[in-house]
Design a protein around this motif. Structure first.
Motif, PDB file in Angstrom:
ATOM      1  N   GLY A  29      10.447 -16.646  24.187  1.00 13.50           N
ATOM      2  CA  GLY A  29      11.379 -16.600  23.067  1.00 13.50           C
ATOM      3  C   GLY A  29      11.303 -17.855  22.234  1.00 13.50           C
ATOM      4  N   HIS A  72       5.211 -23.494  17.717  1.00 11.90           N
ATOM      5  CA  HIS A  72       4.619 -24.257  18.824  1.00 11.90           C
ATOM      6  C   HIS A  72       3.354 -25.017  18.435  1.00 11.90           C
ATOM      7  CE1 HIS A  72       7.292 -21.860  21.388  1.00 11.90           C
ATOM      8  NE2 HIS A  72       6.844 -20.813  20.718  1.00 11.90           N
ATOM      9  N   GLU A  98       0.179 -18.439  22.089  1.00 13.98           N
ATOM     10  CA  GLU A  98       1.010 -17.852  21.025  1.00 13.98           C
ATOM     11  C   GLU A  98       0.632 -18.401  19.642  1.00 13.98           C
ATOM     12  OE1 GLU A  98       5.241 -17.965  21.862  1.00 13.98           O
ATOM     13  OE2 GLU A  98       5.700 -18.121  19.737  1.00 13.98           O
ATOM     14  N   HIS A 140       6.530 -16.411  15.444  1.00 11.91           N
ATOM     15  CA  HIS A 140       6.424 -16.522  16.897  1.00 11.91           C
ATOM     16  C   HIS A 140       5.922 -15.207  17.457  1.00 11.91           C
ATOM     17  CE1 HIS A 140       8.471 -20.390  17.858  1.00 11.91           C
ATOM     18  NE2 HIS A 140       8.946 -20.227  16.640  1.00 11.91           N
TER      19      HIS A 140
HETATM   20 ZN    ZN Z   1       7.488 -18.879  20.319  1.00 13.67          ZN
END
Ligand code: ZN
Length: 254
Positions: A29, A72, A98, A140
């Motif tokens: 998440g 990220h 990701e 994301h």
């Molecule tokens: Zn993420």
């Protein structure tokens, strides 16, 4: 004697439960927050005043600007105010991180939007101080302990001074739903609506309060079907983002 054994077992169980609860932080998440982030009153209150008089705020002159944040990306370079997120590298699928998945989507989105005359910034985990854009989209991809969990979701900031972010979220959700075809995951988390890059009241490295913003969880990397599409057909989510964002920006320029 029996009571003593019972008491000992009870205490051990209680300690284990507390330990498990405290350490049960999901690795998936939107980046997680410390407990104080969930309190309504920020512990580092920074008034809206620091941004000047927002009633007369006007966007900078020039072409419309879109910020695409690759979640990220370069998270080890996050500033001290966000040091607790430095180790948060997000979800992955068979060694594909990701940020690698959303970077492909972001690059295609950038190219298509630039062809339409927009200025597009691809941003890492660290957002420039008080970042101003006509639309900010944090990208994301989700993860779950179950490979069955599926769907995408879009969320606007909990505190939105622009009054436009929900509209951006709605348009993006609608395009993504029809073009990518993933189901809508209804589990919008507080980590999404209070996403750190939205939190101008808490962090310097966040959007300006007048930047309309959303966070998009593009799908689950832990779901084989969704991962396959996100990794092999990044142009599909990219096109949906382009359409959602341009639809939103067209409404603004009217
Ligand atoms: Zn993420």
């Amino acid at each position: 004697m029996k009571i003593l054994i019972f008491l000992t077992l009870f205490i051990i169980t209680a300690i284990s439960v507390v330990f498990i609860l405290q350490n049960n932080k999901s690795p998936y998440g939107a980046p997680p927050y410390s407990e104080e982030d969930f309190r309504e009153t920020p512990i580092y209150p920074r008034g809206i005043e620091k941004f000047g008089d927002l009633r007369n705020w006007k966007r900078p002159d020039g072409p419309m600007r879109v910020g695409l944040q690759v979640g990220h990306l370069k998270n080890s370079e996050l500033p001290d105010e966000l040091e607790n997120l430095r180790g948060n590298s997000g979800a992955s699928n068979r060694g594909v991180a990701e940020w690698e998945v959303t970077m492909e989507i972001a690059l295609i989105t950038q190219k298509l939007l630039e062809e339409e005359g927009y200025v597009v910034d691809i941003l890492p985990a660290t957002v420039p101080v008080a970042y101003v854009a006509d639309a900010f989209v944090a990208l994301h991809a989700d993860g779950s302990t179950s490979s069955q969990t599926e769907g995408f979701k879009v969320a606007a900031p909990r505190r939105d001074y622009t009054g436009k972010s929900s509209e951006l979220a709605t348009l993006l959700e609608s395009q993504y739903k029809s073009q990518v075809g993933f189901p809508i995951d209804l589990n919008i988390t507080r980590n999404m609506t209070g996403y750190y890059a939205f939190s101008w009241w808490r962090y310097d490295h966040s959007i300006h309060p007048m930047t309309p913003a959303v966070i998009l969880e593009t799908g689950f990397l832990t779901n084989p079907t969704e991962a396959r599409l996100l990794i092999n057909n990044p142009e599909l989510p990219a096109l949906a983002i382009v359409d959602g964002v341009t639809e939103f920006l067209n409404l603004q320029s009217k």
